[in-house]
Write a protein that holds these residues in place. Structure first.
Motif, PDB file in Angstrom:
ATOM      1  N   TRP A  27      -8.143  -0.484   0.586  1.00 20.04           N
ATOM      2  CA  TRP A  27      -8.067  -1.068  -0.684  1.00 20.04           C
ATOM      3  C   TRP A  27      -6.682  -0.930  -1.098  1.00 20.04           C
ATOM      4  O   TRP A  27      -6.500  -1.318  -1.879  1.00 20.04           O
ATOM      5  CB  TRP A  27      -9.127  -0.251  -1.622  1.00 20.04           C
ATOM      6  CG  TRP A  27      -9.041   1.188  -1.558  1.00 20.04           C
ATOM      7  CD1 TRP A  27      -9.945   2.187  -1.008  1.00 20.04           C
ATOM      8  CD2 TRP A  27      -8.476   1.742  -3.140  1.00 20.04           C
ATOM      9  NE1 TRP A  27      -8.881   3.429  -1.504  1.00 20.04           N
ATOM     10  CE2 TRP A  27      -8.504   3.111  -2.904  1.00 20.04           C
ATOM     11  CE3 TRP A  27      -8.136   1.739  -3.914  1.00 20.04           C
ATOM     12  CZ2 TRP A  27      -7.775   3.960  -3.608  1.00 20.04           C
ATOM     13  CZ3 TRP A  27      -6.977   2.294  -5.113  1.00 20.04           C
ATOM     14  CH2 TRP A  27      -7.049   3.834  -4.615  1.00 20.04           C
ATOM     15  N   THR A  28      -6.216   0.673  -0.027  1.00 16.13           N
ATOM     16  CA  THR A  28      -4.480   0.818  -0.489  1.00 16.13           C
ATOM     17  C   THR A  28      -3.540  -0.002   0.444  1.00 16.13           C
ATOM     18  O   THR A  28      -2.349  -0.321   0.242  1.00 16.13           O
ATOM     19  CB  THR A  28      -4.771   2.162  -0.053  1.00 16.13           C
ATOM     20  OG1 THR A  28      -4.686   2.348   1.264  1.00 16.13           O
ATOM     21  CG2 THR A  28      -5.564   3.426  -1.043  1.00 16.13           C
ATOM     22  N   PRO A  81      -1.557  -3.182   0.887  1.00 16.88           N
ATOM     23  CA  PRO A  81      -0.762  -3.771   0.573  1.00 16.88           C
ATOM     24  C   PRO A  81      -0.647  -5.454  -0.194  1.00 16.88           C
ATOM     25  O   PRO A  81      -1.561  -6.068   1.342  1.00 16.88           O
ATOM     26  CB  PRO A  81       1.006  -3.850   0.526  1.00 16.88           C
ATOM     27  CG  PRO A  81       1.193  -2.886   1.826  1.00 16.88           C
ATOM     28  CD  PRO A  81      -0.645  -2.496   1.701  1.00 16.88           C
ATOM     29  N   VAL A 111      -3.792  -5.697  -2.103  1.00 14.55           N
ATOM     30  CA  VAL A 111      -4.986  -5.179  -2.755  1.00 14.55           C
ATOM     31  C   VAL A 111      -4.080  -4.529  -4.397  1.00 14.55           C
ATOM     32  O   VAL A 111      -3.454  -3.815  -3.922  1.00 14.55           O
ATOM     33  CB  VAL A 111      -6.089  -4.422  -2.596  1.00 14.55           C
ATOM     34  CG1 VAL A 111      -7.450  -4.217  -2.728  1.00 14.55           C
ATOM     35  CG2 VAL A 111      -6.527  -4.730  -0.639  1.00 14.55           C
ATOM     36  N   MET A 112      -4.994  -5.154  -5.557  1.00 14.57           N
ATOM     37  CA  MET A 112      -4.829  -4.967  -6.750  1.00 14.57           C
ATOM     38  C   MET A 112      -5.856  -5.231  -8.264  1.00 14.57           C
ATOM     39  O   MET A 112      -6.989  -5.356  -7.448  1.00 14.57           O
ATOM     40  CB  MET A 112      -3.512  -5.739  -7.138  1.00 14.57           C
ATOM     41  CG  MET A 112      -2.345  -6.176  -6.354  1.00 14.57           C
ATOM     42  SD  MET A 112      -1.388  -6.914  -7.379  1.00 14.57           S
ATOM     43  CE  MET A 112      -0.826  -6.115  -8.832  1.00 14.57           C
ATOM     44  N   ALA A 113      -5.347  -4.466  -8.624  1.00 17.93           N
ATOM     45  CA  ALA A 113      -6.307  -3.865 -10.189  1.00 17.93           C
ATOM     46  C   ALA A 113      -6.287  -5.624 -10.541  1.00 17.93           C
ATOM     47  O   ALA A 113      -5.299  -6.257 -10.556  1.00 17.93           O
ATOM     48  CB  ALA A 113      -5.818  -3.034 -11.036  1.00 17.93           C
ATOM     49  N   GLY A 140      -3.271  -6.177 -13.044  1.00 12.82           N
ATOM     50  CA  GLY A 140      -2.157  -5.851 -12.571  1.00 12.82           C
ATOM     51  C   GLY A 140      -1.506  -7.413 -12.339  1.00 12.82           C
ATOM     52  O   GLY A 140      -0.400  -7.833 -12.200  1.00 12.82           O
ATOM     53  N   PHE A 175       1.566  -9.256 -13.810  1.00 13.08           N
ATOM     54  CA  PHE A 175       1.693  -9.770 -13.285  1.00 13.08           C
ATOM     55  C   PHE A 175       2.177 -11.535 -14.291  1.00 13.08           C
ATOM     56  O   PHE A 175       3.621 -12.675 -14.448  1.00 13.08           O
ATOM     57  CB  PHE A 175       2.331 -10.237 -12.417  1.00 13.08           C
ATOM     58  CG  PHE A 175       2.801  -9.381 -11.078  1.00 13.08           C
ATOM     59  CD1 PHE A 175       3.716  -8.814 -11.356  1.00 13.08           C
ATOM     60  CD2 PHE A 175       1.610  -8.771 -10.295  1.00 13.08           C
ATOM     61  CE1 PHE A 175       5.147  -7.792 -10.931  1.00 13.08           C
ATOM     62  CE2 PHE A 175       2.096  -7.615  -9.745  1.00 13.08           C
ATOM     63  CZ  PHE A 175       3.751  -7.137 -10.178  1.00 13.08           C
ATOM     64  N   GLN A 193      -0.229  -6.123   6.189  1.00 16.13           N
ATOM     65  CA  GLN A 193       0.039  -6.865   4.525  1.00 16.13           C
ATOM     66  C   GLN A 193      -1.792  -6.975   4.679  1.00 16.13           C
ATOM     67  O   GLN A 193      -2.111  -7.494   5.435  1.00 16.13           O
ATOM     68  CB  GLN A 193       0.887  -8.287   4.278  1.00 16.13           C
ATOM     69  CG  GLN A 193       0.304  -9.349   4.010  1.00 16.13           C
ATOM     70  CD  GLN A 193       0.131  -9.047   2.428  1.00 16.13           C
ATOM     71  OE1 GLN A 193       1.417  -8.536   1.406  1.00 16.13           O
ATOM     72  NE2 GLN A 193      -0.674  -9.944   1.226  1.00 16.13           N
ATOM     73  N   ARG A 247      -4.237 -11.883  -1.399  1.00 16.80           N
ATOM     74  CA  ARG A 247      -4.456 -11.090  -2.410  1.00 16.80           C
ATOM     75  C   ARG A 247      -5.654 -11.061  -3.052  1.00 16.80           C
ATOM     76  O   ARG A 247      -6.254 -12.026  -3.562  1.00 16.80           O
ATOM     77  CB  ARG A 247      -2.878 -11.832  -4.278  1.00 16.80           C
ATOM     78  CG  ARG A 247      -3.020 -10.736  -5.137  1.00 16.80           C
ATOM     79  CD  ARG A 247      -1.896 -10.112  -5.021  1.00 16.80           C
ATOM     80  NE  ARG A 247      -0.721  -9.991  -4.271  1.00 16.80           N
ATOM     81  CZ  ARG A 247      -0.265  -8.955  -4.337  1.00 16.80           C
ATOM     82  NH1 ARG A 247      -0.257  -8.214  -4.316  1.00 16.80           N
ATOM     83  NH2 ARG A 247       1.412  -8.792  -3.280  1.00 16.80           N
ATOM     84  N   ILE A 269      -8.965  -6.251  -7.364  1.00 17.89           N
ATOM     85  CA  ILE A 269     -10.867  -6.012  -8.284  1.00 17.89           C
ATOM     86  C   ILE A 269     -10.800  -5.960  -9.543  1.00 17.89           C
ATOM     87  O   ILE A 269     -10.116  -4.858 -10.467  1.00 17.89           O
ATOM     88  CB  ILE A 269     -10.652  -4.316  -8.166  1.00 17.89           C
ATOM     89  CG1 ILE A 269     -10.257  -4.552  -5.962  1.00 17.89           C
ATOM     90  CG2 ILE A 269     -11.971  -3.741  -8.135  1.00 17.89           C
ATOM     91  CD1 ILE A 269     -10.887  -4.935  -5.169  1.00 17.89           C
TER      92      ILE A 269
END
Lengths: 491, 108
Positions: A146-147, A149, A151-153, A156, A160, A255, A282, A285
């Motif tokens: 999950w960390t 790059p 993976v995003m909320a 978030g 963007f 990535q 991308r 979550i």
């Protein structure tokens, strides 16, 4: 870097009501309090008013159709009106680091000292009343990868698109259990991105259970019509919306390259072995939200733990007063319920504050509050139903937190390491003591992104309920503050 | 300037937007060398931090890329130029990546 304490002492500034958060709740409260003759200052960390719900593009972007649709219209009208409130001071790009009670404050004097960090240094404020309307953030969910790059909320990704007109990737997967991910998938498609799949962990019948409540359907018809049109657009765009499926691992070195998907049964058990891989750059979550409760907890206002309504929820009376005299709460701080609820609670809090400051008669306040309270009852029924249908059970998250997943991303602690430490130290049974033992929660995010996972691991290991694990203690400063700025403070 | 390379941005864009638009996804590296990039995009997670120097300044400070508006003359260093070797001190890597610059705000 040289530090010269005393060279630049900030002067103390005063307000009758200091509002923390310029989102729907804060803007509504500012408008109402201003109308009641209260001297108001609103503080927000973002560069513009509107909160996360109305993340605005910079003034230099010329847009003709920013956030179209009925969902946003009420809050957008409020946003436009709030720009006209000339007497309200808006302190933007400013972070509240702490709220401290003033000892022996006389009636009519400031009861709180508020330390605010800005780019240019620290500001020292005094206020008679404080409204905490700090909003919420996407529930961080811990699983292997999950960390990485990419993976995003999901919120978030949405920010963007909303505020920067940037589609942050080419091929998206959304995974979670909250209907908001359908809205975000739609916004990605409309902005020109590709959505490979939207995955819901729960069953379709559970996700749609609201539709089977005729009264709810009728009362909130607008929301259902919007959701139906989104589903139609997603189908037209060929976006698969699947149920009983969850992302159990993110893959990629530097990535995100792909996600591993597993089936979930009706009991919320993740079925092993039936894994599928979806290529994407991308992942969003989108399970639930956590209330930004650090300031409420810092001032020791009473909170209860309710994971599916936002974690720590501030308790309040029918004027939105917290358990601390002079501190009011509104919006997601009182339980995640969305912008409509936030705006009503903000107005109600302003009435409560005016009442306590002696600027409004009780009878007049009661009369104005009648329709607000009626609206809140209706909205809360909906918010409660929504949180029920969109919350996977607690054990679902325990299965995602496998030993190899990073629990605390700042301190790079894995779930396996934390479980081993708990096994070696049988006396540890609270989140705070687990923090002292493992350093989980000691990094820059101050535990915002690990407290739910740490709480789950401790609760599961010890066979406790989440509320018994208590959570991390919330201390000053609420967000990291430079030593240089800190030394500018007096006393 | 991103990693010593001149890039252009629209007025009002955040540093995070500028970097993603350039195709940069690794914003920084942890002490163990692991890559990190934006997660919350609202100032709470600190995953998108980059060392940044204001126009005309040569002192770099860690900032949240999602919270800072890009300005002409700003200098940024990203995880793209940082070593992926675990155990290598991050700040030393930063100094070599920005000749003449000094790193003031070390990532704690």
């Amino acid at each position: 870097m040289s530090i010269n304490p005393g060279t630049r002492q900030p002067e103390t500034m005063k307000a009758e009501l200091l509002i923390i958060g310029a989102g729907p709740a804060g803007m509504a409260a500012a408008e109402a309090a201003h109308g009641l003759g209260i001297d108001v200052v609103v503080v927000d960390e973002q560069a513009a008013r509107g909160g996360q719900f109305l993340r605005q593009p910079p003034a230099s972007f010329k847009l003709t159709d920013w956030l179209p649709g009925k969902t946003y219209s009420k809050a957008k009208t409020l946003l436009a009106r709030s720009a006209e409130l000339s007497d309200v001071k808006w302190l933007l790009r400013a972070t509240v680091a702490g709220i401290f009670p003033v000892n022996n404050a006389q009636p009519g004097e400031a009861r709180f000292r508020i330390i605010i960090d800005t780019q240019d240094g620290t500001q020292d404020w005094q206020a008679r009343s404080v409204l905490i309307a700090g909003g919420c953030y996407d529930l961080p969910v811990t699983f292997p990868g999950w960390t990485i790059p990419g993976v995003m909320a999901a919120g978030g990704i949405q920010a963007f698109i909303k505020s920067q007109q940037l589609v942050p990737g080419q091929r998206f997967v959304l995974a979670g259990s909250h209907p908001l991910q359908l809205v975000i998938a739609d916004q990605i498609i409309q902005a020109g991105g590709e959505v490979a799949a939207v995955l819901f962990a729960q069953s379709q019948s559970r996700a749609l259970s609201l539709v089977r409540q005729p009264l709810t359907l009728w009362r909130h018809a607008n929301k259902f019509i919007q959701m139906a049109s989104i589903l139609i657009r997603l189908r037209k765009a060929g976006v698969p919306v699947r149920f009983n499926q969850a992302v159990v691992q993110a893959n990629g070195a530097e990535q995100l390259q792909s996600v591993s998907v597993a089936s979930v049964n009706r009991q919320g058990e993740i079925l092993k072995g039936a894994s599928e891989e979806i290529e994407c750059d991308r992942l969003g979550i989108c399970y639930s939200f956590l209330s930004s409760a650090e300031l409420v907890r810092q001032v020791n206002a009473n909170c209860i733990w309710n994971a599916r309504r936002g974690g720590w929820i501030a308790q309040h009376d029918h004027w939105m007063r917290s358990s601390i005299a002079g501190i009011y709460v509104a919006g997601e701080t009182t339980g995640v319920a969305g912008s409509d609820t936030a705006m009503v609670e903000g107005k109600l809090a302003a009435l409560g504050c005016a009442l306590d400051l002696g600027q409004l008669q009780l009878s007049s306040a009661e009369q104005q509050a009648l329709s607000m309270r009626r609206d809140l009852r209706r909205l809360n029924v909906f918010a409660e139903l929504l949180s029920q249908l969109s919350w996977p059970n607690d054990a679902f998250f325990d299965q995602l937190i496998s030993d190899s997943s990073i629990v605390c991303k700042c301190e790079e602690l894995s779930a396996g390491e934390l479980r081993q430490m708990l096994q070696d130290n049988p006396e540890i049974s609270t989140a705070s003591s687990a923090k002292l033992l493992s350093r989980a929660g000691m990094g820059l995010c101050q535990g915002r992104y690990c407290h739910h996972a740490v709480t789950r691991v401790v609760a599961q290991t010890r066979g406790l309920e989440e509320q018994e694990v208590v959570g991390f203690t919330s201390r000053f400063p609420a967000k990291p503050l430079s030593i240089g700025h800190l030394t500018e403070l007096k006393g | 300037m991103v990693d010593e390379r001149e890039v252009s941005a629209y007025a009002g864009e955040t540093l995070a937007t500028v970097l993603l638009a350039q195709g940069i996804t690794v914003f920084n590296r942890t002490l163990k060398g692991r890559p990190r990039g934006p997660y919350c995009n609202m100032g709470g997670c600190f995953e998108c931090q980059v060392p940044m120097a204001y126009p005309g300044a040569d002192t770099f400070n860690w900032v949240r890329a999602c919270m800072v508006t890009a300005d002409a003359g700003m200098k940024i260093v990203t995880g793209a130029t940082l070593s992926a070797q675990p155990g290598k001190p991050t700040t030393a890597e930063l100094t070599t990546a920005t000749p003449g610059g000094s790193i003031a705000g070390k990532r704690p």
